[in-house]
Every structure is written in structure tokens, then in C-alpha cells.
Design a protein around this motif. Structure first.
Motif, PDB file in Angstrom:
ATOM      1  N   TRP A  60       0.848  -1.194   0.000  1.00 16.71           N
ATOM      2  CA  TRP A  60       0.000   0.000   0.000  1.00 16.71           C
ATOM      3  C   TRP A  60       0.883   1.242   0.000  1.00 16.71           C
ATOM      4  O   TRP A  60       1.834   1.342   0.777  1.00 16.71           O
ATOM      5  CB  TRP A  60      -0.898   0.028   1.224  1.00 16.71           C
ATOM      6  N   LEU A  61       0.554   2.185  -0.845  1.00 18.81           N
ATOM      7  CA  LEU A  61       1.309   3.432  -0.919  1.00 18.81           C
ATOM      8  C   LEU A  61       0.712   4.461   0.043  1.00 18.81           C
ATOM      9  O   LEU A  61      -0.428   4.873  -0.126  1.00 18.81           O
ATOM     10  CB  LEU A  61       1.262   3.995  -2.337  1.00 18.81           C
ATOM     11  N   VAL A  62       1.480   4.827   1.047  1.00 18.04           N
ATOM     12  CA  VAL A  62       1.070   5.904   1.952  1.00 18.04           C
ATOM     13  C   VAL A  62       1.716   7.167   1.400  1.00 18.04           C
ATOM     14  O   VAL A  62       2.939   7.268   1.331  1.00 18.04           O
ATOM     15  CB  VAL A  62       1.524   5.633   3.404  1.00 18.04           C
ATOM     16  N   CYS A  63       0.879   8.111   0.969  1.00 14.40           N
ATOM     17  CA  CYS A  63       1.376   9.298   0.272  1.00 14.40           C
ATOM     18  C   CYS A  63       0.969  10.577   0.975  1.00 14.40           C
ATOM     19  O   CYS A  63       0.081  10.589   1.820  1.00 14.40           O
ATOM     20  CB  CYS A  63       0.807   9.333  -1.152  1.00 14.40           C
ATOM     21  N   LYS A  64       1.648  11.637   0.587  1.00 14.35           N
ATOM     22  CA  LYS A  64       1.291  12.966   1.076  1.00 14.35           C
ATOM     23  C   LYS A  64       1.252  13.923  -0.099  1.00 14.35           C
ATOM     24  O   LYS A  64       1.852  13.696  -1.152  1.00 14.35           O
ATOM     25  CB  LYS A  64       2.259  13.447   2.148  1.00 14.35           C
ATOM     26  N   LEU A  65       0.532  14.994   0.090  1.00 14.14           N
ATOM     27  CA  LEU A  65       0.357  16.031  -0.912  1.00 14.14           C
ATOM     28  C   LEU A  65       1.645  16.828  -1.058  1.00 14.14           C
ATOM     29  O   LEU A  65       2.316  17.132  -0.072  1.00 14.14           O
ATOM     30  CB  LEU A  65      -0.785  16.941  -0.447  1.00 14.14           C
ATOM     31  N   THR A  66       1.997  17.176  -2.282  1.00 18.93           N
ATOM     32  CA  THR A  66       3.176  18.016  -2.530  1.00 18.93           C
ATOM     33  C   THR A  66       2.723  19.463  -2.759  1.00 18.93           C
ATOM     34  O   THR A  66       1.537  19.743  -2.916  1.00 18.93           O
ATOM     35  CB  THR A  66       3.933  17.541  -3.788  1.00 18.93           C
ATOM     36  N   ASP A  67       3.674  20.373  -2.814  1.00 18.71           N
ATOM     37  CA  ASP A  67       3.355  21.768  -3.123  1.00 18.71           C
ATOM     38  C   ASP A  67       2.725  21.875  -4.511  1.00 18.71           C
ATOM     39  O   ASP A  67       1.781  22.637  -4.713  1.00 18.71           O
ATOM     40  CB  ASP A  67       4.605  22.652  -3.048  1.00 18.71           C
ATOM     41  N   LEU A  68       3.234  21.082  -5.453  1.00 11.69           N
ATOM     42  CA  LEU A  68       2.672  21.070  -6.797  1.00 11.69           C
ATOM     43  C   LEU A  68       1.229  20.547  -6.767  1.00 11.69           C
ATOM     44  O   LEU A  68       0.366  21.054  -7.475  1.00 11.69           O
ATOM     45  CB  LEU A  68       3.536  20.201  -7.715  1.00 11.69           C
ATOM     46  N   GLY A  69       0.970  19.572  -5.907  1.00  9.59           N
ATOM     47  CA  GLY A  69      -0.381  19.053  -5.741  1.00  9.59           C
ATOM     48  C   GLY A  69      -1.319  20.106  -5.164  1.00  9.59           C
ATOM     49  O   GLY A  69      -2.467  20.226  -5.598  1.00  9.59           O
ATOM     50  N   ARG A  70      -0.815  20.869  -4.207  1.00 11.13           N
ATOM     51  CA  ARG A  70      -1.634  21.961  -3.653  1.00 11.13           C
ATOM     52  C   ARG A  70      -1.995  22.973  -4.728  1.00 11.13           C
ATOM     53  O   ARG A  70      -3.132  23.447  -4.802  1.00 11.13           O
ATOM     54  CB  ARG A  70      -0.881  22.657  -2.519  1.00 11.13           C
ATOM     55  N   LYS A  71      -1.036  23.313  -5.574  1.00 10.46           N
ATOM     56  CA  LYS A  71      -1.289  24.263  -6.647  1.00 10.46           C
ATOM     57  C   LYS A  71      -2.283  23.691  -7.658  1.00 10.46           C
ATOM     58  O   LYS A  71      -3.160  24.412  -8.132  1.00 10.46           O
ATOM     59  CB  LYS A  71       0.023  24.627  -7.350  1.00 10.46           C
ATOM     60  N   ALA A  72      -2.148  22.410  -7.967  1.00 19.67           N
ATOM     61  CA  ALA A  72      -3.058  21.771  -8.932  1.00 19.67           C
ATOM     62  C   ALA A  72      -4.491  21.758  -8.396  1.00 19.67           C
ATOM     63  O   ALA A  72      -5.441  21.991  -9.146  1.00 19.67           O
ATOM     64  CB  ALA A  72      -2.594  20.352  -9.227  1.00 19.67           C
ATOM     65  N   VAL A  73      -4.650  21.515  -7.115  1.00 20.16           N
ATOM     66  CA  VAL A  73      -5.974  21.486  -6.496  1.00 20.16           C
ATOM     67  C   VAL A  73      -6.584  22.880  -6.465  1.00 20.16           C
ATOM     68  O   VAL A  73      -7.777  23.058  -6.666  1.00 20.16           O
ATOM     69  CB  VAL A  73      -5.888  20.889  -5.070  1.00 20.16           C
ATOM     70  N   ASN A  74      -5.752  23.877  -6.265  1.00 20.95           N
ATOM     71  CA  ASN A  74      -6.235  25.258  -6.178  1.00 20.95           C
ATOM     72  C   ASN A  74      -6.354  25.927  -7.539  1.00 20.95           C
ATOM     73  O   ASN A  74      -6.708  27.095  -7.616  1.00 20.95           O
ATOM     74  CB  ASN A  74      -5.323  26.079  -5.257  1.00 20.95           C
ATOM     75  N   GLY A  75      -5.998  25.201  -8.604  1.00 17.24           N
ATOM     76  CA  GLY A  75      -6.132  25.735  -9.964  1.00 17.24           C
ATOM     77  C   GLY A  75      -5.012  26.643 -10.405  1.00 17.24           C
ATOM     78  O   GLY A  75      -5.113  27.311 -11.414  1.00 17.24           O
ATOM     79  N   SER A  76      -3.897  26.669  -9.670  1.00 19.69           N
ATOM     80  CA  SER A  76      -2.764  27.492 -10.062  1.00 19.69           C
ATOM     81  C   SER A  76      -1.970  26.777 -11.158  1.00 19.69           C
ATOM     82  O   SER A  76      -1.925  25.562 -11.187  1.00 19.69           O
ATOM     83  CB  SER A  76      -1.844  27.741  -8.869  1.00 19.69           C
ATOM     84  N   PRO A  77      -1.326  27.518 -12.024  1.00  8.00           N
ATOM     85  CA  PRO A  77      -0.504  26.891 -13.082  1.00  8.00           C
ATOM     86  C   PRO A  77       0.740  26.241 -12.529  1.00  8.00           C
ATOM     87  O   PRO A  77       1.182  26.522 -11.473  1.00  8.00           O
ATOM     88  CB  PRO A  77      -0.153  28.042 -14.008  1.00  8.00           C
TER      89      PRO A  77
END
Length: 87
Positions: free
Chosen positions: A70-87
């Protein structure tokens, strides 16, 4: 007659609705931990997780000694930007 070179244009890949829903759940968790299960208690799709890893929206956090596959993962800064709609 010479051929016109084809220019490859790269567009930023955006997460799907399912990926966004999963990634958003990490916004409110300590350290950005992403869930192993969805809202209905089903294990999240491994292909979706791996796709998020490949795009840099998530990263492996630690190995689960009880379930090593099982992959235990965490959100990256790039993931935060992708979720918030930033380029």
C-alpha cells in the motif's frame, strides 16, 4: 518539397475530478497525508495514486509495515497548486 517541422506544445496536465477529490483530502490532514480509502470506505485506486505520483502532485511518505504494497502518500506543493487551480 521540405516538410514543415511539427512543433510539440506542452500543456500543463490537470488532475481529473477524482484526483482532485483525493488530493483535496490531504489539504486538511497533518503533513498533507492522503487517504488510503475513499468516502465510501473503498480503497483508492492504485492507478490513480500512481498517476498523481508521476505528475508530482503526491509523493510517497512512508512504508506501511502491515501492508507493504500500500502506498502511503502525502500532498506536494505542486499538488496543492493543482488542487487550487494554479498553473
Amino acid at each position: 518539397m521540405s516538410e514543415t517541422p511539427v512543433r510539440e506544445t506542452r500543456t500543463a496536465k490537470r488532475p481529473t475530478k477524482t484526483q482532485i477529490a483525493w488530493l483535496r483530502r490531504g489539504l486538511s490532514e497533518p503533513g498533507g497525508k492522503l487517504p488510503l480509502f475513499n468516502d465510501q470506505g473503498q480503497r483508492v485506486n492504485d492507478r490513480m495514486v500512481r498517476s498523481c505520483l508521476e505528475h508530482g502532485w503526491a509523493e510517497p511518505w512512508f512504508e506501511n509495515p502491515l501492508k507493504p504494497n500500500w502506498l502511503v502518500c502525502k500532498l506536494t506543493d505542486l499538488g496543492r497548486k493543482a488542487v487550487n487551480g494554479s498553473p
